[in-house]
Motif scaffolding. Structure first.
Motif, PDB file in Angstrom:
ATOM      1  N   ALA A   1       0.835  -1.213   0.000  1.00  0.00           N
ATOM      2  CA  ALA A   1       0.000   0.000   0.000  1.00  0.00           C
ATOM      3  C   ALA A   1       0.865   1.257   0.000  1.00  0.00           C
ATOM      4  O   ALA A   1       0.514   2.262  -0.630  1.00  0.00           O
ATOM      5  N   VAL A   2       2.007   1.200   0.689  1.00  0.00           N
ATOM      6  CA  VAL A   2       2.931   2.351   0.695  1.00  0.00           C
ATOM      7  C   VAL A   2       3.484   2.566  -0.706  1.00  0.00           C
ATOM      8  O   VAL A   2       3.508   3.693  -1.211  1.00  0.00           O
ATOM      9  N   TYR A   3       3.946   1.486  -1.355  1.00  0.00           N
ATOM     10  CA  TYR A   3       4.440   1.598  -2.728  1.00  0.00           C
ATOM     11  C   TYR A   3       3.362   2.171  -3.646  1.00  0.00           C
ATOM     12  O   TYR A   3       3.621   3.064  -4.454  1.00  0.00           O
ATOM     13  N   ALA A   4       2.158   1.621  -3.534  1.00  0.00           N
ATOM     14  CA  ALA A   4       1.064   2.072  -4.397  1.00  0.00           C
ATOM     15  C   ALA A   4       0.741   3.542  -4.160  1.00  0.00           C
ATOM     16  O   ALA A   4       0.503   4.298  -5.110  1.00  0.00           O
ATOM     17  N   ALA A   5       0.768   3.977  -2.906  1.00  0.00           N
ATOM     18  CA  ALA A   5       0.474   5.384  -2.598  1.00  0.00           C
ATOM     19  C   ALA A   5       1.565   6.308  -3.124  1.00  0.00           C
ATOM     20  O   ALA A   5       1.279   7.350  -3.733  1.00  0.00           O
ATOM     21  N   VAL A   6       2.828   5.944  -2.917  1.00  0.00           N
ATOM     22  CA  VAL A   6       3.939   6.790  -3.375  1.00  0.00           C
ATOM     23  C   VAL A   6       3.923   6.920  -4.893  1.00  0.00           C
ATOM     24  O   VAL A   6       3.992   8.023  -5.448  1.00  0.00           O
ATOM     25  N   PHE A   7       3.818   5.811  -5.587  1.00  0.00           N
ATOM     26  CA  PHE A   7       3.875   5.870  -7.043  1.00  0.00           C
ATOM     27  C   PHE A   7       2.552   6.293  -7.665  1.00  0.00           C
ATOM     28  O   PHE A   7       2.533   6.845  -8.762  1.00  0.00           O
ATOM     29  N   GLY A   8       1.454   6.077  -6.955  1.00  0.00           N
ATOM     30  CA  GLY A   8       0.185   6.660  -7.400  1.00  0.00           C
ATOM     31  C   GLY A   8       0.253   8.183  -7.327  1.00  0.00           C
ATOM     32  O   GLY A   8      -0.199   8.890  -8.227  1.00  0.00           O
ATOM     33  N   GLY A   9       0.846   8.695  -6.244  1.00  0.00           N
ATOM     34  CA  GLY A   9       1.057  10.138  -6.112  1.00  0.00           C
ATOM     35  C   GLY A   9       1.975  10.668  -7.196  1.00  0.00           C
ATOM     36  O   GLY A   9       1.753  11.750  -7.752  1.00  0.00           O
ATOM     37  N   ALA A  10       3.034   9.910  -7.521  1.00  0.00           N
ATOM     38  CA  ALA A  10       3.942  10.329  -8.599  1.00  0.00           C
ATOM     39  C   ALA A  10       3.211  10.356  -9.939  1.00  0.00           C
ATOM     40  O   ALA A  10       3.436  11.253 -10.756  1.00  0.00           O
ATOM     41  N   ALA A  11       2.320   9.393 -10.162  1.00  0.00           N
ATOM     42  CA  ALA A  11       1.543   9.381 -11.408  1.00  0.00           C
ATOM     43  C   ALA A  11       0.616  10.595 -11.472  1.00  0.00           C
ATOM     44  O   ALA A  11       0.500  11.243 -12.527  1.00  0.00           O
ATOM     45  N   LEU A  12      -0.040  10.919 -10.352  1.00  0.00           N
ATOM     46  CA  LEU A  12      -0.917  12.092 -10.333  1.00  0.00           C
ATOM     47  C   LEU A  12      -0.130  13.377 -10.549  1.00  0.00           C
ATOM     48  O   LEU A  12      -0.591  14.289 -11.265  1.00  0.00           O
ATOM     49  N   ARG A  13       1.049  13.457  -9.968  1.00  0.00           N
ATOM     50  CA  ARG A  13       1.897  14.641 -10.164  1.00  0.00           C
ATOM     51  C   ARG A  13       2.299  14.782 -11.636  1.00  0.00           C
ATOM     52  O   ARG A  13       2.296  15.874 -12.196  1.00  0.00           O
ATOM     53  N   THR A  14       2.634  13.676 -12.260  1.00  0.00           N
ATOM     54  CA  THR A  14       2.993  13.702 -13.675  1.00  0.00           C
ATOM     55  C   THR A  14       1.796  14.112 -14.526  1.00  0.00           C
ATOM     56  O   THR A  14       1.939  14.894 -15.464  1.00  0.00           O
ATOM     57  N   LEU A  15       0.627  13.594 -14.195  1.00  0.00           N
ATOM     58  CA  LEU A  15      -0.583  14.015 -14.925  1.00  0.00           C
ATOM     59  C   LEU A  15      -0.814  15.513 -14.774  1.00  0.00           C
ATOM     60  O   LEU A  15      -1.228  16.189 -15.717  1.00  0.00           O
TER      61      LEU A  15
END
Length: 195
Positions: free
Chosen positions: A65-79
């Protein structure tokens, strides 16, 4: 170290060194390249941690869940950075943002594959995690093409003199940035192959 443990440690070393170099690039490279280097440093560090052999470090059940949150946040930032860009692949910076988006989505996908109860759950990179074959295949194809494309562009580049008459710092050498991208794409290919 034999078998998966050896390949896991090699992947940790490759991604860790790449992440460290990207951090140096972020500090000493051109200012317009710093956001790209920051994203690559995060990706390399995440891949290095994810590749640590399970015999040494078995992440807690909530680690995925930590990995998913960190990289989900990175994906949103890139978007967010790509907003308003109709065709991001047409510009140099836009294509890096698109690549980071795909990388972040791939990391979220691998994190979800690590979740307990998903085809046995477990530590990514050790065959215990399962995934959707179609998405895995699409990501594998993308990274294989990316590796070939970057590999073709990785030719010796002459040292360029700056306006002040000096040379570029080692943190801003274009061939090292390409080698960094190539090594992380190879690492991602390796991690996806183990799903």
């Amino acid at each position: 170290m034999h078998g998966p443990a050896m390949s896991g440690w090699l992947l940790v070393a490759l991604c860790g060194v790449t992440s460290a170099y990207c951090l140096l690039r972020m500090r000493s490279g051109p200012s317009e390249q710093r956001p790209v280097a920051r994203g690559e440093a995060l990706m390399g560090a995440g891949m290095a941690v994810m590749a640590v052999p399970a015999a040494v470090y078995d992440p807690p059940d909530w680690g995925w869940a930590v990995y998913a949150a960190v990289f989900g946040g990175a994906a949103l930032r890139t978007l967010w950075w790509m907003r308003g860009s109709v065709r991001p692949w047409r510009s140099h910076t836009g294509s890096h943002h698109l690549h980071h988006l795909i990388g972040s989505v791939a990391m979220v996908y691998m994190a979800l594959a690590m979740a307990p109860g998903v085809s046995g759950g477990g530590h990514a990179g050790h065959g215990a995690a399962g995934g959707m074959p179609l998405l895995t295949g699409v990501l594998l194809a993308y990274y294989a093409v990316y590796v070939l494309r970057v590999g073709v562009h990785l030719i010796p580049v002459p040292v360029v003199a700056t306006a002040s008459g000096g040379t570029l710092t080692w943190g801003a050498l274009p061939e090292l940035a390409l080698a960094c991208r190539l090594s992380m794409a190879l690492g991602m290919l390796t991690m996806l192959l183990t799903l």
